[in-house]
Design an enzyme around this catalytic site. Sequence first.
Site, PDB file in Angstrom:
ATOM      1  N   HIS A 138       0.854  -1.193   0.000  1.00 53.46           N
ATOM      2  CA  HIS A 138       0.000   0.000   0.000  1.00 53.46           C
ATOM      3  C   HIS A 138       0.889   1.242   0.000  1.00 53.46           C
ATOM      4  O   HIS A 138       1.129   1.832  -1.049  1.00 53.46           O
ATOM      5  CB  HIS A 138      -0.956  -0.019   1.203  1.00 53.46           C
ATOM      6  CG  HIS A 138      -1.854   1.173   1.276  1.00 53.46           C
ATOM      7  ND1 HIS A 138      -2.160   1.817   2.453  1.00 53.46           N
ATOM      8  CD2 HIS A 138      -2.496   1.849   0.290  1.00 53.46           C
ATOM      9  CE1 HIS A 138      -2.965   2.833   2.195  1.00 53.46           C
ATOM     10  NE2 HIS A 138      -3.187   2.879   0.893  1.00 53.46           N
ATOM     11  N   CYS A 162      -0.437   0.077   9.595  1.00 59.01           N
ATOM     12  CA  CYS A 162      -0.650   1.459   9.140  1.00 59.01           C
ATOM     13  C   CYS A 162      -2.088   1.700   8.707  1.00 59.01           C
ATOM     14  O   CYS A 162      -2.736   2.645   9.160  1.00 59.01           O
ATOM     15  CB  CYS A 162       0.324   1.800   8.016  1.00 59.01           C
ATOM     16  SG  CYS A 162       2.021   1.967   8.618  1.00 59.01           S
ATOM     17  N   HIS A 163      -2.604   0.840   7.830  1.00 62.91           N
ATOM     18  CA  HIS A 163      -3.980   1.048   7.350  1.00 62.91           C
ATOM     19  C   HIS A 163      -4.758  -0.268   7.289  1.00 62.91           C
ATOM     20  O   HIS A 163      -5.780  -0.352   6.630  1.00 62.91           O
ATOM     21  CB  HIS A 163      -3.974   1.713   5.966  1.00 62.91           C
ATOM     22  CG  HIS A 163      -3.064   2.900   5.866  1.00 62.91           C
ATOM     23  ND1 HIS A 163      -1.787   2.816   5.386  1.00 62.91           N
ATOM     24  CD2 HIS A 163      -3.241   4.189   6.229  1.00 62.91           C
ATOM     25  CE1 HIS A 163      -1.207   4.012   5.451  1.00 62.91           C
ATOM     26  NE2 HIS A 163      -2.060   4.852   5.953  1.00 62.91           N
ATOM     27  N   GLY A 164      -4.234  -1.299   7.923  1.00 64.40           N
ATOM     28  CA  GLY A 164      -5.008  -2.522   8.094  1.00 64.40           C
ATOM     29  C   GLY A 164      -4.988  -3.529   6.962  1.00 64.40           C
ATOM     30  O   GLY A 164      -5.911  -4.338   6.832  1.00 64.40           O
TER      31      GLY A 164
END
Length: 198
Positions: A138, A162-164
């Site tokens: 990502h 960080c964002h799953g």
Amino acid sequence: MANDQGTAIPDAPAGDLPAAAPLPHDGVRRRDFIHIAAVSAAGIGGLAVVYPLISQMGASADVLAESSTEIDISAIQPGQAIKAVWRKQPVFLRNLTPQEIAKADAVDITTLRDPATLAERTTAGKKNWLITMGVCTHLGCVPLGAGAGEIKGEFGGYFCPCHGSVYDTAARIRKGPAPKNLEVPLHSFTSDTIVKIG
Ligand code: FES
């Protein structure tokens, strides 16, 4: 056309232009000097800019040294992983258990965002050795799951805090914003216990 004495002066042929008045000799020399000086200065400036660019094109010794790295995997037990560094980026080397291999093989890859089998992501005959970059696809965070006690996420592979993004036991993206599986770097086994990356 005639001169003062009435003698005819032939017209200049069409297209001929009157000759330009010559510049004073000193003026020509001064202009030439200024021109030459300007060109020389530009040349020196050009060299000054080009040299660092050329010198940067040659790989330094430490970069060459990092173009490949050999890692001893003999101590990594099934179910364990280690983190190594290659080209200044983390690499995960994981010894999959038979259960983790079976879990990866049970997935219908047509359902995956980035379809690939575990066999395609590992070396023939060494399917238990999953070697990937430890860089989330990502935005480049380092996922959890390779260190002792780190959470692996709901698919048992890696979890990016960080964002799953969630990766499975073949390090394939299964959930979250990451678009691709964890990258498998070029690698080979130089023996049963040594992996060369790069
Ligand atoms: S960087 Fe990993 S989910 Fe965003």
